[in-house]
Design a protein around this motif. Structure first.
Motif: not given
Length: 419
Positions: A72, A216-217, A75, A213-214, A221-222
């Motif tokens: 994880e 997966s984010d 941002e 930011v990874y 998330d995006w």
């Protein structure tokens, strides 16, 4: 007064009777032209799959995406690139993939007969008008020792449109020849501590710089966060890395070793496919076939097209995405996306501020020569002002025009024989 009007009416009727044959012929020609525009391009499209399927090394069949293997992160922030372009300017796990809006007006993506684009007719002399030193589409084989060797010829045209194309063509040929004269540095300003930062980012081991930011984010998330995707200008070099630098000085350029290892990694390629879906959704486009790369309008296309038309720095981003697809295992995705933009700009009249980028950059990012020729022919067939078309030599344009006239005449003859 009534006598004068009656006299004029009689003369008009006499003129119509005298010219009825000419009027009928003109009307038929218009009908055939309209028929060819809507049906002919569709017929041509059905032959494209043969061209695409037989002229390139296909990467492994794309798998359905599973969750990326990652840690994880925090941002992120977005991109603005420098690709020398002279133009103005994943699915979210909780939501189903948006269904595309049906569009009967959109022709299928297509190509041409297998042998057509291998013909020696497509070899042109350097003295031909609209010959571009950096456009290798019209060579029978792209085997020049020096792709940037210029041949002197009379300057038959000095249009700004051709000058912009020639400038773009130099950049795109440099890309298609794998940056032969470029030294590959990792970061502009910092000593390199990670030998393969782009690969490790895509494997989920490291985060972007400077935003931490990874992968997966971004994917979970995006998705659908259009404000961040539009106004953040540091992420695009990480999501779509290239051997050339962009505007994020903390991003790393791709190395030959990274490209080799990336193309062998299913995790990295699956994550790249999710990144591609993320950006397609941002642009109002839906990937409808993961195997072939076919795309169509997404449900949200109207709103997203407005954004794309207003914020022309996205033209640079799309150019980078197309280049990255060609380098990192998805070259067969390039032509369907370019064809989509050609349809939207030339046929449907959408995205006027994207059109020049489509013609100067997007078309020439396609690595397969026959696909590139086919896309240029599609552009020529659907370009309204043929006299202003500068994206292929005049010899080729004249050859295509003669074939179109011959096909139209054959259609007229068939119609007349049936009547």
């Amino acid at each position: 007064m009534s006598r004068v009007n009656f006299s004029r009416l009689c003369r008009l009727i006499a003129w119509l009777k005298h010219n009825v044959w000419h009027i009928a012929c003109f009307s038929l020609r218009c009908l055939f032209a309209i028929h060819r525009a809507f049906v002919g391009s569709s017929t041509v499209n059905k032959r494209w799959s043969k061209v695409r399927g037989s002229t390139r090394d296909e990467p492994g069949t794309s798998k359905k995406l599973s969750e990326p293997v990652i840690e994880e992160g925090v941002e992120a922030t977005s991109d603005h690139e420098s690709e020398n372009e002279a133009v103005a300017g994943g699915e979210r796990p909780a939501e189903p993939e948006p269904e595309p809006e049906p569009s009967s007006e959109q022709p299928e993506y297509s190509g041409y007969d297998d042998d057509e684009f291998d013909s020696k007719e497509y070899r042109v002399e350097t003295t031909d008008d609209f010959y571009c030193d950096y456009d290798s589409c019209w060579e029978i084989e792209e085997t020049q020792e020096d792709p940037f060797k210029s041949t002197w010829r009379p300057q038959a045209h000095s249009s700004s449109k051709f000058s912009r194309f020639q400038s773009a063509a130099r950049d795109m040929q440099n890309y298609r020849h794998d940056y032969p004269n470029q030294r590959h540095s990792h970061r502009w300003n910092e000593p390199q501590s990670d030998a393969k930062p782009n690969l490790n980012f895509y494997l989920g081991c490291t985060a972007t710089l400077p935003d931490k930011v990874y992968i997966s984010d971004f994917h979970y998330d995006w998705f659908g966060r259009y404000e961040e995707l539009e106004y953040v200008h540091t992420y695009i070099q990480w999501l779509f890395p290239l051997p050339e630098p962009g505007m994020n000085s903390m991003a790393s350029t791709l190395t030959v070793e990274e490209i080799h290892d990336f193309c062998k990694s299913d995790i990295a390629k699956d994550n790249l496919l999710m990144s591609y879906k993320l950006m397609l959704d941002f642009y109002g486009i839906h990937l409808c076939d993961e195997k072939t790369g076919e795309v169509e309008r997404a449900r949200n296309w109207r709103e997203r097209f407005v954004n794309l038309n207003c914020n022309t720095h996205n033209n640079l981003r799309i150019t980078r995405i197309l280049k990255c697809l060609g380098i990192l295992g998805f070259p067969h995705y390039q032509a369907p996306l370019v064809h989509f933009f050609l349809k939207e700009t030339l046929l449907n009249g959408e995205l006027p501020r994207v059109k020049e980028s489509v013609l100067n950059y997007f078309m020439f990012s396609v690595r397969d020569t026959r696909e590139r020729r086919s896309l240029i022919k599609f552009a020529f067939d659907n370009y309204k002002c043929k006299d202003e078309f500068v994206w292929c030599p005049k010899k080729i344009q004249l050859m295509w025009s003669r074939r179109s006239e011959s096909e139209l005449q054959k259609g007229m003859n068939r119609y007349e024989s049936e009547v």
